[in-house]
Design an enzyme around this catalytic site. Structure first.
Site: not given
Ligand code: HPA
Length: 267
Positions: A25, A55, A77, A79-80, A107, A202-203, A226, A238
């Site tokens: 990201s 992206h 990802h 989650y997609e 990220a 998440m990746s 963060n 996001h």
């Protein structure tokens, strides 16, 4: 119907690729520095249909700092679409193009007070907090991939040396993969901390597993956007990830360019 490899080689040429790079990201900028071609994922059979904003869904093939590279401007990802092996065709292509190594970037949120937003973290190991695996359903015995040195010690040493030469701090730590797309709760972050995680995202973990399965050496770097949930008062979103990623991206680019220059002088 031409297959994936033929499609790519007809547009990018057949000279072998040395290294693959997956951009996370807000890190898409480096792809545009590649001197070569950009092929939209939508032209590539089996490639992910990436829908995450921030992206760049193009495969860039060409020269970067004297090395022929394949840069994946975006990843799918889990989650997609709920598919942990979504990046398998892309990594199989990378292998078929001749590459023997992969660097993944992402990220992430930090669990370590000494690693702050804008900093980088080199992954020295990971925890698969999701319980998912991209090799579930694989029928060959190759599925039993050893993960003891999944984050390649030699690649990590070369990245550390590049960071030092570029005068960029590159602390190391353990990345925990959380499925997303919701962010973690403070209790989940406390649990991950107890389990030994230094950053959460998440990746990347499915790609590391797939890369090892395919016999690619792999290393990964997080840009910290963060502090993880409950560790500070800043908002986690996001939008915030996309806004913060460029801070680390400039440092990451310095390291990767140095690293590639070092690779260029080796056979
Ligand atoms: N958690 C999970 N993924 C992330 C985070 C986070 O705090 N920051 C950027 N990606």
């Amino acid at each position: 119907m031409p297959n994936l490899l033929e499609t790519v080689q007809s547009r990018a040429g057949t000279a072998p690729i040395r290294l693959g790079l997956i951009l996370g990201s807000g890190l898409g900028h480096l792809a545009h520095a590649v001197d070569g071609v950009a092929i939209p994922y939508s032209d590539l059979p089996g490639f992910p249909h990436v829908g995450v904003s921030g992206h760049n869904p193009n495969l860039h093939i060409g020269m970067l700092e004297g090395v022929r590279v394949a840069v994946f401007g975006a990843r799918e990802h889990y989650y997609e679409n709920g598919n942990p092996s979504a990046m398998r065709p892309a990594l199989e292509l990378l292998k078929a193009l001749g590459a023997d190594q992969l660097i993944a970037t992402n990220a992430a949120g930090s669990l370590r007070p000494d690693i702050k937003p804008g900093d980088l973290m080199l992954l020295n190991d990971h925890i698969n907090f999701s319980g998912l695996n991209p090799l579930i359903g694989e029928k060959t015995d190759a599925r039993f991939v050893p993960m003891t040195t999944a984050h390649d010690p030699d690649l990590r040493a070369a990245l550390r040396a590049a960071a030092q030469a570029a005068d960029v701090a590159l602390p190391e730590g353990v990345y925990a993969w959380y499925s997303g797309p919701s962010f973690e709760t403070p209790a989940e972050i406390r649990a991950i901390k107890i389990l030994g995680g230094d950053a959460v995202g998440m990746s990347t973990v499915p790609e590391v597993i797939l890369a090892r399965f395919l016999g690619l050496r792999v290393s990964a770097i997080s840009t910290i956007t963060n502090m993880a949930a409950g560790m500070s008062n800043e908002n986690i979103s996001h939008e915030h990830t996309k806004a913060m990623a460029p801070l680390g991206a400039a440092k990451l680019e310095k390291i990767l360019r140095r690293f590639l220059r070092g690779l260029a002088v080796t056979a």
